[in-house]
Scaffold this motif. Structure first.
Motif, PDB file in Angstrom:
ATOM      1  N   THR A 133      11.382 -49.667  43.874  1.00 47.65           N
ATOM      2  CA  THR A 133      12.457 -49.206  42.985  1.00 47.65           C
ATOM      3  C   THR A 133      13.481 -50.303  42.676  1.00 47.65           C
ATOM      4  O   THR A 133      14.539 -50.021  42.122  1.00 47.65           O
ATOM      5  CB  THR A 133      13.167 -47.976  43.591  1.00 47.65           C
ATOM      6  N   THR A 146      10.388 -55.969  37.630  1.00 49.67           N
ATOM      7  CA  THR A 146       9.889 -55.660  36.291  1.00 49.67           C
ATOM      8  C   THR A 146       8.986 -56.783  35.786  1.00 49.67           C
ATOM      9  O   THR A 146       9.340 -57.962  35.857  1.00 49.67           O
ATOM     10  CB  THR A 146      11.067 -55.450  35.319  1.00 49.67           C
ATOM     11  N   ALA A 149      13.708 -45.315  39.042  1.00 53.53           N
ATOM     12  CA  ALA A 149      12.282 -45.361  38.720  1.00 53.53           C
ATOM     13  C   ALA A 149      11.593 -46.457  39.510  1.00 53.53           C
ATOM     14  O   ALA A 149      12.231 -47.215  40.250  1.00 53.53           O
ATOM     15  CB  ALA A 149      12.084 -45.597  37.217  1.00 53.53           C
ATOM     16  N   ILE A 150      10.270 -46.533  39.364  1.00 53.71           N
ATOM     17  CA  ILE A 150       9.476 -47.634  39.913  1.00 53.71           C
ATOM     18  C   ILE A 150       9.371 -48.730  38.856  1.00 53.71           C
ATOM     19  O   ILE A 150       9.183 -48.439  37.675  1.00 53.71           O
ATOM     20  CB  ILE A 150       8.073 -47.143  40.316  1.00 53.71           C
ATOM     21  N   HIS A 151       9.455 -49.999  39.283  1.00 53.98           N
ATOM     22  CA  HIS A 151       9.483 -51.102  38.315  1.00 53.98           C
ATOM     23  C   HIS A 151       8.275 -52.038  38.337  1.00 53.98           C
ATOM     24  O   HIS A 151       7.928 -52.578  37.284  1.00 53.98           O
ATOM     25  CB  HIS A 151      10.781 -51.888  38.480  1.00 53.98           C
ATOM     26  N   GLN A 183       3.578 -40.231  40.246  1.00 51.40           N
ATOM     27  CA  GLN A 183       4.711 -39.612  39.539  1.00 51.40           C
ATOM     28  C   GLN A 183       5.245 -40.524  38.438  1.00 51.40           C
ATOM     29  O   GLN A 183       5.653 -40.046  37.371  1.00 51.40           O
ATOM     30  CB  GLN A 183       5.819 -39.299  40.550  1.00 51.40           C
ATOM     31  N   TYR A 184       5.211 -41.838  38.674  1.00 49.33           N
ATOM     32  CA  TYR A 184       5.737 -42.791  37.697  1.00 49.33           C
ATOM     33  C   TYR A 184       4.633 -43.551  36.964  1.00 49.33           C
ATOM     34  O   TYR A 184       4.918 -44.510  36.240  1.00 49.33           O
ATOM     35  CB  TYR A 184       6.686 -43.772  38.392  1.00 49.33           C
ATOM     36  N   VAL A 191       2.182 -45.508  38.094  1.00 52.23           N
ATOM     37  CA  VAL A 191       1.969 -46.880  38.583  1.00 52.23           C
ATOM     38  C   VAL A 191       0.694 -46.923  39.418  1.00 52.23           C
ATOM     39  O   VAL A 191       0.486 -46.102  40.311  1.00 52.23           O
ATOM     40  CB  VAL A 191       3.174 -47.361  39.410  1.00 52.23           C
TER      41      VAL A 191
END
Length: 373
Positions: free
Chosen positions: A42, A47, A72-74, A102-103, A105
């Motif tokens: 997170t 990113t 969020a997850i990056h 969920q995100y 990834v």
């Protein structure tokens, strides 16, 4: 489910996905922390990157909402030696696999992460792709090579907040400002925090140390910040190449000498550019919770958490204006500096790191002392 990891130099690793089908492209890097995978996932500084954990067993304590460092997850994908689908921790509310799904990834396990890490340490961090869909080696390598990479890219625009917000009761409070009642309203110091990809624990610590915090987008002008009449200005961490971020250096130049400034990670790099310095890309970066840093002003050595692939060249800084205060004992790279005339200082590492180490939390006290003076 079979997954392939392809590097731009033609190296291929085969593993399998523990999150279902997916594909991701980015810069493949590694992190040496023994714990804290939720905080890593997170952290907006990741990113554009694909993160490999060197610790072999990941997922054993699950995930919980209190340990989020952003909303969020990056990272683009998450690579581990072995995933544990059965977490054992009273704080856990979901598994790592569920969290990644969920995100959206991709998570991959079941390959030799040590071999990947040794390859990156030898050849340097490089572009790569992870896929469960494309099993063609030549296609994957070609696509990895064609990805533009991080150099010269403005990654901050992807993660900075769109509107200002405050921080109260351990959560973001949209739309607040210093005139709005916040938890800790009696706190004496008002701090404007530039969001280049800020981590929540920086806001938690500023609040705990006695600050009311207003977070602003990276594009906020110096005039807007000074009109808020803060006691200090905080420059957060963030992703990518500092020289690719548009407009921020000029803003920082306009703020120097007007208010005390404290920068962390990308904020440190942006401050270095504002001093007149230049940045360069490290071979494979510093990412983990075990980097030794020496404070040249005290002689003390701290064990620090770090996450960066770029660094300020100390020889590019004007010696009559900027003092180097911290160095990395592994490679002697610049880890901290302060201005000789203006109330401004910064560090390359993460003194706020959760779950640890906590050796460098004293830097927040230095910031408060600077504002107090």
């Amino acid at each position: 489910m079979k997954a392939l990891i392809a590097l731009e130099d033609g190296t291929i690793f085969a593993g399998h996905s523990f999150t279902g089908h997916g594909e991701a492209i980015g810069e493949i890097v590694f992190n040496t922390s023994l714990s804290g995978y939720q905080e890593i996932l997170t952290d907006p500084s990741y990113t554009g990157q694909i993160v490999t954990m060197t610790y072999p067993l990941i997922g054993n304590y699950g995930v919980n909402p209190e340990d989020m460092e952003s909303a969020a997850i990056h990272p683009m994908a998450f690579l581990v030696k072995e995933y544990n689908p059965y977490p054992s921790n009273y704080r856990s509310t979901q598994t790592l696999a569920d969290f990644l799904q969920q995100y959206g990834v991709l998570g991959v396990e079941g390959f030799d992460t040590r071999a990947l890490v040794r390859h990156i340490r030898t050849k340097g961090a490089m572009k790569g792709i992870v896929s469960t869909r494309d099993m063609n080696h030549e296609s994957l390598i070609k696509r990895a090579k064609e990805w533009p990479g991080l150099i010269g890219q403005d990654m901050v625009q992807r993660v900075t907040c769109r509107e200002p917000y405050g921080w109260a009761d351990n959560r973001p409070v949209p739309g607040t400002d210093f005139s709005t009642a916040q938890s800790g309203m009696d706190n004496p110091f008002k701090v404007v925090a530039f969001d280049f990809g800020i981590k929540y624990n920086q806001l938690r610590l500023l609040t705990q140390k006695g600050c009311r915090v207003q977070v602003v987008p990276a594009t906020t002008s110096a005039e807007t910040v000074l009109a808020m009449n803060p006691d200090g200005i905080f420059l957060s961490n963030g992703p990518g190449d500092p020289e690719g971020v548009e407009g921020v250096v000029d803003t920082i130049k306009s703020l120097l000498g007007k208010k005390p400034i404290f920068g962390i990670c990308l904020g440190h790099q942006m401050l270095g550019l504002a001093y007149g310095g230049s940045a360069y890309k490290l071979k494979f970066g510093h990412r983990g919770g075990n980097q030794p840093v020496k404070d040249l002003t005290t002689g003390h050595v701290e064990i620090t958490a770090q996450n960066h692939g770029f660094c300020i060249d100390p020889t590019s800084l004007p010696e009559d204006a900027v003092e180097v205060t911290h160095i990395n004992l592994n490679d002697n790279s610049l880890e901290g500096m302060r201005h000789r005339k203006y109330p401004a200082f910064s560090v390359q590492y993460h003194p706020e790191y959760a779950p640890g180490p906590h050796d460098a939390i004293y830097l927040f006290d230095r910031f408060l002392a600077m504002m107090r003076r």
